[in-house]
Design an enzyme around this catalytic site. Structure first.
Site, PDB file in Angstrom:
ATOM      1  N   HIS A   1       0.838  -1.217   0.000  1.00  0.00           N
ATOM      2  CA  HIS A   1       0.000   0.000   0.000  1.00  0.00           C
ATOM      3  C   HIS A   1       0.867   1.259   0.000  1.00  0.00           C
ATOM      4  O   HIS A   1       0.561   2.237   0.686  1.00  0.00           O
ATOM      5  CB  HIS A   1      -0.929   0.000   1.212  1.00  0.00           C
ATOM      6  CG  HIS A   1      -1.986  -1.061   1.166  1.00  0.00           C
ATOM      7  ND1 HIS A   1      -3.148  -0.933   0.440  1.00  0.00           N
ATOM      8  CD2 HIS A   1      -2.048  -2.290   1.750  1.00  0.00           C
ATOM      9  CE1 HIS A   1      -3.895  -2.022   0.586  1.00  0.00           C
ATOM     10  NE2 HIS A   1      -3.242  -2.861   1.365  1.00  0.00           N
TER      11      HIS A   1
ATOM     12  N   ASP B   1      -0.784  -5.294   6.043  1.00  0.00           N
ATOM     13  CA  ASP B   1      -1.748  -6.169   5.371  1.00  0.00           C
ATOM     14  C   ASP B   1      -1.517  -6.185   3.868  1.00  0.00           C
ATOM     15  O   ASP B   1      -0.880  -5.302   3.303  1.00  0.00           O
ATOM     16  CB  ASP B   1      -3.171  -5.677   5.657  1.00  0.00           C
ATOM     17  CG  ASP B   1      -3.419  -4.273   5.098  1.00  0.00           C
ATOM     18  OD1 ASP B   1      -2.502  -3.435   5.206  1.00  0.00           O
ATOM     19  OD2 ASP B   1      -4.503  -4.030   4.552  1.00  0.00           O
ATOM     20  N   GLU B   2      -2.038  -7.207   3.217  1.00  0.00           N
ATOM     21  CA  GLU B   2      -2.093  -7.324   1.756  1.00  0.00           C
ATOM     22  C   GLU B   2      -0.755  -7.024   1.083  1.00  0.00           C
ATOM     23  O   GLU B   2      -0.709  -6.409   0.009  1.00  0.00           O
ATOM     24  CB  GLU B   2      -3.199  -6.409   1.202  1.00  0.00           C
ATOM     25  CG  GLU B   2      -4.580  -6.811   1.716  1.00  0.00           C
ATOM     26  CD  GLU B   2      -5.692  -5.871   1.294  1.00  0.00           C
ATOM     27  OE1 GLU B   2      -6.813  -6.348   1.061  1.00  0.00           O
ATOM     28  OE2 GLU B   2      -5.444  -4.645   1.218  1.00  0.00           O
ATOM     29  N   ALA B   3       0.319  -7.499   1.690  1.00  0.00           N
ATOM     30  CA  ALA B   3       1.658  -7.298   1.114  1.00  0.00           C
ATOM     31  C   ALA B   3       1.958  -8.452   0.156  1.00  0.00           C
ATOM     32  O   ALA B   3       2.925  -9.202   0.326  1.00  0.00           O
ATOM     33  CB  ALA B   3       2.703  -7.221   2.222  1.00  0.00           C
ATOM     34  N   TYR B   4       1.132  -8.586  -0.869  1.00  0.00           N
ATOM     35  CA  TYR B   4       1.181  -9.747  -1.747  1.00  0.00           C
ATOM     36  C   TYR B   4       2.415  -9.767  -2.639  1.00  0.00           C
ATOM     37  O   TYR B   4       2.807 -10.837  -3.123  1.00  0.00           O
ATOM     38  CB  TYR B   4      -0.078  -9.809  -2.612  1.00  0.00           C
ATOM     39  CG  TYR B   4      -1.372  -9.841  -1.829  1.00  0.00           C
ATOM     40  CD1 TYR B   4      -1.477 -10.575  -0.635  1.00  0.00           C
ATOM     41  CD2 TYR B   4      -2.492  -9.137  -2.259  1.00  0.00           C
ATOM     42  CE1 TYR B   4      -2.658 -10.605   0.086  1.00  0.00           C
ATOM     43  CE2 TYR B   4      -3.681  -9.152  -1.541  1.00  0.00           C
ATOM     44  CZ  TYR B   4      -3.760  -9.880  -0.364  1.00  0.00           C
ATOM     45  OH  TYR B   4      -4.925  -9.904   0.344  1.00  0.00           O
TER      46      TYR B   4
END
Length: 536
Positions: A279, A342-345
């Protein structure tokens, strides 16, 4: 003679008109006949539900002679009294002077006495024929008591022009303390920017239901919203747009301090979030040297997630975050700094572990405690760290177990399950705003869960409280925020404040319905859920 008779007739008509106007004016002071005989709102009908209610006899009626008494009060208590007066004066039309003189009548705000069991935020409200007295150990308790008093008065008390009375408060006593110490609301200003005045409005909405934390999601792919002197392009360039390509914006340090002051005046602590390592497109676009290839990507105005990442191997990454955390920590008086996670894909697990092991000490270096989204439990959370659980029904058992294991080792938990407390989730398939990746979240589903049992196996002492986040990919106006916030936000407040024994949808939905005229008086939009028996 004809002119004389005509003149006399006009005098009689004028006199009749004055008499009627006088009668109407007096009637306005007394209220309509139906209002005069209406029963006061029962003490147990407020939201959040009080811990203890003892009904009494005669109600107290606010009148022309009512004073707001703050005997032997500090300046802080007088500010709470002034806040109450500012709410009551426009609608009642009464002067309601704030006085330091003691007395047995009026509205009394008092610190001390038998208040040990009330803690830092609890209060006792006693209403008799002669007075309404709010007692607390701390000013925060008085402030929360004031919110209860507002809800015990007719909804028209919230209007900013003179209304019909009477202004009666049911007789009896409320003794009230919060179940959890953390009751948070989060607003995402990264996807769409909201002004200082819009944030103040949202703070006031949260305060009405006794929230005590404001989590500001200040950075995301679409925008960096806080001035950082050591890295100025973060705000001036990284904050120059938003979802859909609008103008964006950012808060200067002075504006951020103004938000902090306003939140503090509502007894709300601000928790800033600098989301990492994902993000981060706005930051990467602002400074090429933060990228592994030294090439700045374009600024982003879409709504996808998981594609950006800070460069884990680079030394400059940690120098950058050290600078940011130092400046944010210096501005923020509260104990927490949220680092996202979060969401550190696009960050490998090995890099994620390396990154978090380096970044968490930077937070503690600047005398703040770490908060991260629950993915932080994939590594070792720092001592004293808190994780925010945002999983939902489809979250794997292994991921839940990982969070519970961290809690058993001392990591604190904030519960904000996406399919219960995320205020941006669509109510139904027909809801035009919001998203539905966690499913549809109607009002009953949002309310009908228990923080104490939600994560099976998590120690009770690890659960700090609850949070109601609102993400803004599809939300850009006050009306958008209102519609998605109400009527779900009061229910999350009740889960955080009220004893588990009061938790019952069948009774709650009627109390919730009674809030609608209050929202209408305040000019708030809301979703008229068919699950709630709204008053016609």
């Amino acid at each position: 003679m004809r002119r004389s008779r005509l003149f006399c007739s006009l005098l009689l008509v004028a006199a009749a008109g004055l008499s009627t106007a006088g009668t109407q004016s007096a009637a306005a002071d007394r209220g309509s006949p139906s209002a005069r005989h209406a029963k006061p709102i029962a003490l147990d009908q407020v939201i959040p539900a009080p811990a203890s209610v003892t009904p009494g006899k005669d109600p107290y009626a606010i009148g022309k002679r009512t004073q707001i008494r703050v005997p032997k009060a500090s300046a802080e208590v007088r500010r709470v009294a002034g806040y109450l007066a500012d709410i009551l004066r426009p609608s009642t039309g009464y002067s309601l002077p704030v006085t330091g003189k003691d007395g047995r009548d009026g509205i009394v705000l008092r610190l001390g006495g038998d208040t040990k069991k009330l803690g830092a935020e609890g209060y006792r409200l006693t209403s008799t024929r002669h007075a309404v007295t709010i007692t607390a150990a701390r000013p925060a308790g008085l402030f929360h008591g004031v919110q209860t008093l507002r809800q015990l008065l007719p909804p028209s008390i919230e209007k900013r022009s003179k209304q019909h009375g009477p202004w009666k408060v049911a007789g009896g006593t409320i003794s009230d303390v919060p179940r959890y110490g953390y009751r948070g609301g989060m607003i995402d200003v990264g996807r769409h920017f909201f002004t200082v005045e819009q944030l103040k409005r949202y703070i006031d909405q949260l305060a009405l239901y006794k929230y005590n934390k404001l989590h500001l999601h200040l950075t995301d792919d679409q925008g960096w919203r806080l001035q950082i002197n050591s890295w100025p392009r973060l705000a001036t360039y990284g904050g120059s747009t938003q979802v859909g390509g609008g103008p964006g914006g950012y808060y200067t340090k002075a504006q951020y301090r103004e938000i902090l002051r306003y939140a503090a005046s509502r007894y709300m602590e601000v928790i800033p979030e600098i989301d990492t390592p994902g993000h981060t497109q706005a930051a990467l676009a602002s400074y090429a040297k933060l990228n592994c290839n030294n090439v700045a990507p374009p600024i982003y105005t879409g709504v996808e997630v998981g594609f950006s990442s800070l460069c884990v191997p680079k030394k400059i990454t940690y120098e950058f975050l050290d600078d940011v955390f130092r400046e944010v920590a210096a501005l923020t008086p509260g104990p927490y700094l949220h680092i996202g996670g979060d969401e550190a894909y696009s960050t490998s697990h090995a890099d994620y572990t390396t990154f978090m092991n380096k970044v968490q000490p930077l937070v503690t270096k600047h005398k703040k405690k770490v908060i991260g989204w629950h993915q932080l439990t994939a590594v070792t959370p720092a001592k004293g760290a808190v994780v925010q659980y945002w999983g939902y029904d489809k979250t794997s058992a292994a991921e839940r177990a990982q969070v519970v294991a961290a809690a058993k080792k001392g990591t604190g938990l904030i519960l904000s399950p996406a399919d219960r407390s995320y205020l941006d989730m669509k109510y139904t398939k027909d809801t035009k705003l919001g998203k539905a990746w966690a499913g549809y979240v109607e009002v009953q589903r949002s309310y009908d869960w228990d923080p104490a049992t939600y994560l099976k196996g998590a120690p009770q002492k690890s659960i700090l409280g609850v949070e109601a986040p609102i993400w803004t990919e599809t939300l850009s106006t006050n009306q958008h925020l209102d519609y998605m916030t109400f009527p779900r936000m009061p229910g999350i407040a009740e889960l955080g404040w009220s004893p588990a024994s009061t938790h019952d949808w069948d009774t709650y939905k009627h109390r919730l319905a009674s809030q609608a005229p209050r929202w209408e008086a305040k000019g708030f939009d809301y979703y008229k859920s068919p699950q709630v028996p709204w008053h016609k």
